[in-house]
Design a protein around this motif. Sequence first.
Motif, short mmCIF file in Angstrom:
data_model
loop_
_atom_site.label_atom_id
_atom_site.label_comp_id
_atom_site.label_asym_id
_atom_site.label_seq_id
_atom_site.Cartn_x
_atom_site.Cartn_y
_atom_site.Cartn_z
N SER A 86 17.60 67.91 52.43
CA SER A 86 16.66 68.91 52.95
C SER A 86 15.41 68.23 53.51
N PRO A 105 11.25 84.59 55.87
CA PRO A 105 11.72 83.63 56.89
C PRO A 105 12.75 84.26 57.81
N LYS A 106 12.85 83.70 59.01
CA LYS A 106 13.86 84.20 59.95
C LYS A 106 15.21 83.53 59.71
N ARG A 107 15.21 82.37 59.04
CA ARG A 107 16.47 81.66 58.79
C ARG A 107 16.33 80.85 57.50
N GLN A 108 17.45 80.73 56.76
CA GLN A 108 17.46 79.93 55.54
C GLN A 108 18.72 79.07 55.51
N LEU A 109 18.54 77.79 55.27
CA LEU A 109 19.65 76.84 55.17
C LEU A 109 19.61 76.17 53.80
N GLY A 116 13.10 72.55 60.02
CA GLY A 116 12.41 73.64 59.35
C GLY A 116 11.48 73.12 58.27
N TYR A 129 7.26 70.38 64.29
CA TYR A 129 7.58 71.72 63.79
C TYR A 129 6.31 72.43 63.33
N VAL A 146 9.53 81.09 60.01
CA VAL A 146 10.02 79.75 59.70
C VAL A 146 11.50 79.75 59.32
N THR A 147 12.07 78.55 59.37
CA THR A 147 13.37 78.28 58.77
C THR A 147 13.12 77.54 57.47
N LEU A 184 14.41 75.39 54.30
CA LEU A 184 15.47 74.44 53.96
C LEU A 184 15.54 74.32 52.44
N CYS A 216 7.11 69.58 56.68
CA CYS A 216 7.90 69.63 57.90
C CYS A 216 7.44 68.51 58.82
#
Length: 307
Positions: A225, A213-217, A234, A175, A188-189, A191, A171
């Motif tokens: 990425s 994780p709190k978010r995933q993209l 992230g 971050y 974390v997010t 990627l 990262c």
Amino acid sequence: MNARPELPSLHALHCFDVASRSANFTEAARTLHLTHGAISRQIRALETALGVRLFVRGARNVALTADGTALMQVTERAFGILHEGVAQMQRRHERPLVLSCEPTLALQWLIPRLASFYEAHPEQVVHIESSGGPIDFARTGVDLAIRRQDFPIAPGLACEPLMDEWLGPVCSPTYAKKLRGKHGLDAVTLLHTRTRPHAFRDWAKAASLRLRPKRQLTFDHFSLSLQSATAGLGLAIGPSPLVADALQTGQLVAPFGFVRGDVGYVLLGPSHGETDPRLHVLRDWLMAQAKGVVLSKSSRFNVPSTG
């Protein structure tokens, strides 16, 4: 062991080869930019050396004898091989070498190093073809290929280990500061990339960690990425060859360390003996560059705790 008989003059054999196909010494002389008398003398010298008569001379043309016909079949093959060999060598040196490389590896690792190759070898030209997976060298015209060894290598291909792969989350430095709190990996997010959707899972398993994780993209390619990670979006999984330069310059950091991947990168090529010296130069340069992709021991095993 019997010694091989001494060959007649190659020049005389060449004169005979041309004359045997035209059946006319004058035409053969024109083709070889010689005189009629020079062709005639070379044929006589060849007949004397072999102890046979090769032509029946006529007023205007000549005709092959049985021995002449037999020799013509030999010289046609021999000079045909010579002409084709020379033509192949000329074609090789007229065209650039073609190096096939997986797209993100080409962007993140190969292309940034090409300037040093051209500084050392300014006379060479290398065309970079971006692709991955199995490759048909005969059909594509590719000379060498760099591949991650995640597919069976076809029989008959030369395959050399190029570099190992270590996997770890990377990262931006900014971050990484956000990860120093008590939540660690749980805040974390992530990627992801579609080309290797289980990369985070595999890293966490090897590191004996559980990710929440709190978010995933998800992105289509590693290049996207990794660019997103550089921009502070992230954590992205960073295969070592793809992030070694960014880690060295400080664009990226690896706060949770790396684990060794299951497969590495290999250099592929046709297995038949290749005499083009440019290929050996390119191969040696690639091997030398690959040795420079080294992660510090501490970063390899700096596996975090979550609490």
